[in-house]
Design an enzyme around this catalytic site. Structure first.
Site, PDB file in Angstrom:
ATOM      1  N   ASP A 172     -16.565  69.780  30.480  1.00 40.92           N
ATOM      2  CA  ASP A 172     -15.427  68.771  30.940  1.00 40.92           C
ATOM      3  C   ASP A 172     -15.423  69.350  31.507  1.00 40.92           C
ATOM      4  OD1 ASP A 172     -15.436  66.584  31.634  1.00 40.92           O
ATOM      5  OD2 ASP A 172     -13.305  66.903  30.498  1.00 40.92           O
ATOM      6  N   LEU A 215     -23.811  56.026   9.707  1.00 44.08           N
ATOM      7  CA  LEU A 215     -24.757  55.624   7.771  1.00 44.08           C
ATOM      8  C   LEU A 215     -24.254  57.667   7.097  1.00 44.08           C
ATOM      9  CD1 LEU A 215     -27.747  55.122   7.841  1.00 44.08           C
ATOM     10  CD2 LEU A 215     -26.346  53.460   7.969  1.00 44.08           C
ATOM     11  N   CYS A 216     -23.109  57.876   8.777  1.00 43.06           N
ATOM     12  CA  CYS A 216     -22.075  59.247   7.712  1.00 43.06           C
ATOM     13  C   CYS A 216     -21.113  58.466   6.713  1.00 43.06           C
ATOM     14  CB  CYS A 216     -21.446  60.188   8.437  1.00 43.06           C
ATOM     15  SG  CYS A 216     -22.643  61.304   9.867  1.00 43.06           S
ATOM     16  N   HIS A 217     -20.926  59.205   5.844  1.00 41.21           N
ATOM     17  CA  HIS A 217     -19.158  59.530   5.145  1.00 41.21           C
ATOM     18  C   HIS A 217     -18.121  59.694   6.006  1.00 41.21           C
ATOM     19  CE1 HIS A 217     -22.852  59.146   2.203  1.00 41.21           C
ATOM     20  NE2 HIS A 217     -22.206  57.876   1.657  1.00 41.21           N
ATOM     21  N   MET A 244     -22.815  68.079   9.122  1.00 37.15           N
ATOM     22  CA  MET A 244     -22.835  66.316  10.692  1.00 37.15           C
ATOM     23  C   MET A 244     -21.440  66.907  11.300  1.00 37.15           C
ATOM     24  SD  MET A 244     -25.939  65.440  10.954  1.00 37.15           S
ATOM     25  CE  MET A 244     -25.668  64.575  12.186  1.00 37.15           C
ATOM     26  N   GLU A 245     -20.741  66.844  10.341  1.00 33.47           N
ATOM     27  CA  GLU A 245     -19.438  66.924  10.621  1.00 33.47           C
ATOM     28  C   GLU A 245     -18.962  68.615  11.517  1.00 33.47           C
ATOM     29  OE1 GLU A 245     -19.181  63.656   8.370  1.00 33.47           O
ATOM     30  OE2 GLU A 245     -19.647  65.606   8.036  1.00 33.47           O
TER      31      GLU A 245
END
Length: 167
Positions: A136, A83-85, A121-122
């Protein structure tokens, strides 16, 4: 419908009154400069930290690769979180602070844009993927590493203005 299944659409912006997921309509919001800073940590052995700092890793510059991974992740956030733009980021910065006394690396990610929705969120995605990339690249020599402490430290812009995490 039981009470625990009812949703107050004013409480959760990504859920409507029926409990269905929806993307928030930001078309009427003002364009403002928005910035978010997030952090995360990766704990590792002192030997692994020394190997990274001294440039002795067989895969090359571990921090450079993790920095690029974090930047790419911020740009792909809307592809990862439903739901992130999709945003036109104007700046993404990923930095590393070796905290040798705690056997960890602190990762800080900053995202910025002029837009109608925030970039928390980014920034969180950038910090998370940078930490995952460090894991990793170093897992062959230190499989017991631990990632944690991922959170938003600060955000600016929009109707809420400036906010800082006090915890």
């Amino acid at each position: 419908m039981s009470d625990h299944n009812k949703f107050d659409s004013k409480q959760f912006s990504h859920v409507n009154a029926q409990g269905e997921a929806n993307m928030v309509d930001v078309s009427e919001k003002a364009v403002t400069t928005r910035t978010a800073i997030a952090q995360g940590f990766i704990k590792m052995s002192a030997e692994t930290i020394n190997m990274i700092v001294e440039g002795g890793h067989a895969k090359g510059d571990v921090f450079a690769v993790a920095r690029i991974a974090g930047i790419q992740a911020a740009k792909k956030c809307a592809d990862l979180i439903p739901l992130c733009h999709p945003l036109m980021l104007s700046k993404v910065k990923v930095e590393f602070e070796v905290q040798a006394e705690q056997n960890q690396v602190r990762i800080e990610a900053m995202c910025k844009l002029a837009g109608k929705t925030g970039v928390e969120m980014e920034a969180l995605t950038a910090a998370s993927v940078a930490a995952l990339t460090l894991f990793d690249m170093c897992k062959a020599v230190d499989p017991s590493m631990e990632i944690g402490g991922i959170r938003v430290l600060e955000k600016q812009g929009g109707k809420t203005g400036h906010w800082q995490n006090q915890s």
